[in-house]
Design a protein around this motif. Sequence first.
Motif, PDB file in Angstrom:
ATOM      1  N   TYR A  40       0.804  -1.226   0.000  1.00 41.46           N
ATOM      2  CA  TYR A  40       0.000   0.000   0.000  1.00 41.46           C
ATOM      3  C   TYR A  40       0.836   1.274   0.000  1.00 41.46           C
ATOM      4  O   TYR A  40       0.299   2.357   0.177  1.00 41.46           O
ATOM      5  CB  TYR A  40      -0.967   0.000   1.197  1.00 41.46           C
ATOM      6  CG  TYR A  40      -1.922  -1.168   1.142  1.00 41.46           C
ATOM      7  CD1 TYR A  40      -2.929  -1.206   0.185  1.00 41.46           C
ATOM      8  CD2 TYR A  40      -1.791  -2.244   2.016  1.00 41.46           C
ATOM      9  CE1 TYR A  40      -3.796  -2.281   0.105  1.00 41.46           C
ATOM     10  CE2 TYR A  40      -2.660  -3.322   1.950  1.00 41.46           C
ATOM     11  CZ  TYR A  40      -3.663  -3.336   0.988  1.00 41.46           C
ATOM     12  OH  TYR A  40      -4.521  -4.400   0.910  1.00 41.46           O
ATOM     13  N   THR A  58      -6.852   7.762   2.308  1.00 42.13           N
ATOM     14  CA  THR A  58      -8.047   6.918   2.376  1.00 42.13           C
ATOM     15  C   THR A  58      -9.306   7.689   1.977  1.00 42.13           C
ATOM     16  O   THR A  58     -10.376   7.111   1.887  1.00 42.13           O
ATOM     17  CB  THR A  58      -8.232   6.368   3.802  1.00 42.13           C
ATOM     18  OG1 THR A  58      -8.265   7.474   4.713  1.00 42.13           O
ATOM     19  CG2 THR A  58      -7.101   5.441   4.182  1.00 42.13           C
ATOM     20  N   HIS A  59      -9.183   8.980   1.804  1.00 44.11           N
ATOM     21  CA  HIS A  59     -10.338   9.786   1.385  1.00 44.11           C
ATOM     22  C   HIS A  59      -9.856  10.787   0.343  1.00 44.11           C
ATOM     23  O   HIS A  59      -8.728  10.680  -0.130  1.00 44.11           O
ATOM     24  CB  HIS A  59     -10.985  10.471   2.599  1.00 44.11           C
ATOM     25  CG  HIS A  59     -10.044  11.284   3.411  1.00 44.11           C
ATOM     26  ND1 HIS A  59      -9.833  12.617   3.172  1.00 44.11           N
ATOM     27  CD2 HIS A  59      -9.219  10.942   4.430  1.00 44.11           C
ATOM     28  CE1 HIS A  59      -8.935  13.068   4.041  1.00 44.11           C
ATOM     29  NE2 HIS A  59      -8.553  12.076   4.800  1.00 44.11           N
ATOM     30  N   PHE A  82      -1.594   5.937   7.228  1.00 45.79           N
ATOM     31  CA  PHE A  82      -2.973   5.726   7.694  1.00 45.79           C
ATOM     32  C   PHE A  82      -3.178   4.461   8.516  1.00 45.79           C
ATOM     33  O   PHE A  82      -4.291   4.178   8.939  1.00 45.79           O
ATOM     34  CB  PHE A  82      -3.909   5.688   6.481  1.00 45.79           C
ATOM     35  CG  PHE A  82      -3.972   7.005   5.761  1.00 45.79           C
ATOM     36  CD1 PHE A  82      -4.888   7.970   6.127  1.00 45.79           C
ATOM     37  CD2 PHE A  82      -3.078   7.291   4.749  1.00 45.79           C
ATOM     38  CE1 PHE A  82      -4.927   9.196   5.482  1.00 45.79           C
ATOM     39  CE2 PHE A  82      -3.113   8.510   4.090  1.00 45.79           C
ATOM     40  CZ  PHE A  82      -4.033   9.456   4.459  1.00 45.79           C
ATOM     41  N   ILE A  84      -2.593   1.385   7.273  1.00 46.27           N
ATOM     42  CA  ILE A  84      -3.003   0.309   6.353  1.00 46.27           C
ATOM     43  C   ILE A  84      -1.724  -0.346   5.831  1.00 46.27           C
ATOM     44  O   ILE A  84      -0.866   0.341   5.278  1.00 46.27           O
ATOM     45  CB  ILE A  84      -3.828   0.870   5.186  1.00 46.27           C
ATOM     46  CG1 ILE A  84      -5.131   1.465   5.715  1.00 46.27           C
ATOM     47  CG2 ILE A  84      -4.107  -0.219   4.153  1.00 46.27           C
ATOM     48  CD1 ILE A  84      -5.902   2.251   4.700  1.00 46.27           C
ATOM     49  N   ASP A 109      -3.768  11.782   8.961  1.00 48.93           N
ATOM     50  CA  ASP A 109      -3.057  11.277   7.780  1.00 48.93           C
ATOM     51  C   ASP A 109      -1.555  11.172   8.039  1.00 48.93           C
ATOM     52  O   ASP A 109      -0.833  10.553   7.262  1.00 48.93           O
ATOM     53  CB  ASP A 109      -3.348  12.140   6.537  1.00 48.93           C
ATOM     54  CG  ASP A 109      -3.152  13.629   6.747  1.00 48.93           C
ATOM     55  OD1 ASP A 109      -3.298  14.095   7.891  1.00 48.93           O
ATOM     56  OD2 ASP A 109      -2.863  14.328   5.760  1.00 48.93           O
ATOM     57  N   HIS A 143     -10.366   5.710  11.745  1.00 41.20           N
ATOM     58  CA  HIS A 143     -11.152   4.877  10.838  1.00 41.20           C
ATOM     59  C   HIS A 143     -12.310   5.627  10.202  1.00 41.20           C
ATOM     60  O   HIS A 143     -13.112   5.054   9.486  1.00 41.20           O
ATOM     61  CB  HIS A 143     -11.644   3.627  11.577  1.00 41.20           C
ATOM     62  CG  HIS A 143     -10.522   2.708  11.930  1.00 41.20           C
ATOM     63  ND1 HIS A 143     -10.656   1.635  12.755  1.00 41.20           N
ATOM     64  CD2 HIS A 143      -9.220   2.705  11.550  1.00 41.20           C
ATOM     65  CE1 HIS A 143      -9.485   1.011  12.892  1.00 41.20           C
ATOM     66  NE2 HIS A 143      -8.606   1.644  12.170  1.00 41.20           N
ATOM     67  N   MET A 146     -12.627   5.116   6.627  1.00 39.25           N
ATOM     68  CA  MET A 146     -12.458   3.749   6.146  1.00 39.25           C
ATOM     69  C   MET A 146     -13.786   3.012   6.117  1.00 39.25           C
ATOM     70  O   MET A 146     -13.837   1.843   5.839  1.00 39.25           O
ATOM     71  CB  MET A 146     -11.500   2.978   7.063  1.00 39.25           C
ATOM     72  CG  MET A 146     -10.100   3.538   7.048  1.00 39.25           C
ATOM     73  SD  MET A 146      -9.011   2.451   7.977  1.00 39.25           S
ATOM     74  CE  MET A 146      -7.535   3.444   8.047  1.00 39.25           C
ATOM     75  N   THR A 152     -14.649   8.378   0.608  1.00 44.02           N
ATOM     76  CA  THR A 152     -13.689   7.301   0.875  1.00 44.02           C
ATOM     77  C   THR A 152     -13.164   6.735  -0.436  1.00 44.02           C
ATOM     78  O   THR A 152     -13.927   6.532  -1.379  1.00 44.02           O
ATOM     79  CB  THR A 152     -14.358   6.167   1.680  1.00 44.02           C
ATOM     80  OG1 THR A 152     -14.765   6.680   2.935  1.00 44.02           O
ATOM     81  CG2 THR A 152     -13.398   5.003   1.899  1.00 44.02           C
ATOM     82  N   LYS A 154     -11.576   3.456  -1.389  1.00 45.04           N
ATOM     83  CA  LYS A 154     -11.236   2.137  -0.840  1.00 45.04           C
ATOM     84  C   LYS A 154     -10.247   1.424  -1.765  1.00 45.04           C
ATOM     85  O   LYS A 154     -10.612   0.912  -2.809  1.00 45.04           O
ATOM     86  CB  LYS A 154     -12.533   1.326  -0.679  1.00 45.04           C
ATOM     87  CG  LYS A 154     -12.310  -0.117  -0.256  1.00 45.04           C
ATOM     88  CD  LYS A 154     -12.542  -0.322   1.215  1.00 45.04           C
ATOM     89  CE  LYS A 154     -11.969  -1.642   1.665  1.00 45.04           C
ATOM     90  NZ  LYS A 154     -12.939  -2.583   2.161  1.00 45.04           N
ATOM     91  N   TRP A 156      -7.836  -0.790  -0.239  1.00 49.80           N
ATOM     92  CA  TRP A 156      -7.205  -1.796   0.601  1.00 49.80           C
ATOM     93  C   TRP A 156      -8.155  -2.959   0.884  1.00 49.80           C
ATOM     94  O   TRP A 156      -9.362  -2.841   0.712  1.00 49.80           O
ATOM     95  CB  TRP A 156      -6.768  -1.158   1.923  1.00 49.80           C
ATOM     96  CG  TRP A 156      -7.937  -0.611   2.696  1.00 49.80           C
ATOM     97  CD1 TRP A 156      -8.684  -1.254   3.642  1.00 49.80           C
ATOM     98  CD2 TRP A 156      -8.519   0.704   2.572  1.00 49.80           C
ATOM     99  NE1 TRP A 156      -9.683  -0.435   4.111  1.00 49.80           N
ATOM    100  CE2 TRP A 156      -9.609   0.771   3.465  1.00 49.80           C
ATOM    101  CE3 TRP A 156      -8.219   1.831   1.791  1.00 49.80           C
ATOM    102  CZ2 TRP A 156     -10.389   1.916   3.600  1.00 49.80           C
ATOM    103  CZ3 TRP A 156      -9.012   2.970   1.928  1.00 49.80           C
ATOM    104  CH2 TRP A 156     -10.079   3.003   2.818  1.00 49.80           C
ATOM    105  N   VAL A 161      -5.897  -3.589   7.325  1.00 51.57           N
ATOM    106  CA  VAL A 161      -5.959  -2.427   8.221  1.00 51.57           C
ATOM    107  C   VAL A 161      -5.337  -2.858   9.552  1.00 51.57           C
ATOM    108  O   VAL A 161      -5.741  -3.867  10.133  1.00 51.57           O
ATOM    109  CB  VAL A 161      -7.413  -1.958   8.429  1.00 51.57           C
ATOM    110  CG1 VAL A 161      -7.468  -0.816   9.441  1.00 51.57           C
ATOM    111  CG2 VAL A 161      -8.030  -1.531   7.099  1.00 51.57           C
TER     112      VAL A 161
END
Length: 323
Positions: A40, A58-59, A82, A84, A109, A143, A146, A152, A154, A156, A161
């Motif tokens: 990641y 993540t966003h 994050f 992840i 972040d 989260h 997430m 978001t 996504k 991952w 996580v």
Amino acid sequence: MQKGLHNWPKQLEPCDDVLLKHLEKLRGVYGMQVYDIDPYVGVFQLRENLWAMFVPCTHVMADNWAYLLEGPEKAVFIDNGFGIGDLRGLGEMLTGKPVITAVTHEHGDHYGGSVQWDEIYCHEYCAEALNSMSDEEMESGLHNFMEGKEGTRKYWQDEDVMPFHRFRAIGLKDHETISLGGDHELEVLHVGGHAQGLCCFLDKKNRYLFTGDSIYEGRECGVGTVLTGARPGTKHPEVLDIRYFTKKVEEITARVGEYDWYFCGHGYTDSKAERALDLPKVLHRIMDNSLGADAETFNLHGHILARQHYGDAWVSYNPEKIK
Ligand SMILES: [Zn+2]
Ligand SMILES: [Zn+2]
């Protein structure tokens, strides 16, 4: 957004085309590796002892950088994404040394990966902000994006996580140091402005400056920062004042003889130190124009901000809150 990404790993798609251009440029210079242990992050080895990990956000807000710096006895992640993927394991694999972590400030972040450690290092005001959160507040903050909220991205698998683990933040005072063994130290330089605990880390031995969100490469223009003002409950609003931030940025740019390069939290990285020298001038321009009467305004994710320029530098700020 999709075009031009055919040879870019799907899980590492950047949030916009301008950032993609930055990344392609860096990939042309340093190559980019993706390792199975943590797929990641995109790994750019910038120097023999320094890696920049590109961490997709993540966003929708902003993808960022986590830096792995190797010292004689241990390595450190400066910011850690994050939470992840096994970032810590990746750092241990690349350096073969124990890896600690230090974060530039208390925004999710930048510290989300701290759940992989029992202790992290940061400025004392950042530590105060993090340590005063309840487990619930911290976990829901991390989260927040997430869980299928609007915006978001996504990329991952849920099993990757990192489980929530409460860590303790060890607060350092302005100019205190973190040792990586021998005479290799990182000096904490508090800047505030964008967050009460925001600091830079200066590696005098290697002449690197890590700036977090205090000085970063804008998408299309030069270097700058975003000042949004105090959030409710901020304990040290005085360090979010533009005058405090200006004074601290002036101290840092006055020390430009001690570093050749700076490495920032977002956008392009690996920038020549001189590139940030116009930043104090743009800050003075904002204050001289009674907080930017002639600045342009724009909408950033629903917030109306003003932006002022000087030379290569820019500062975006909330005119209502930056007094
Ligand atoms: Zn931030
Ligand atoms: Zn940031």
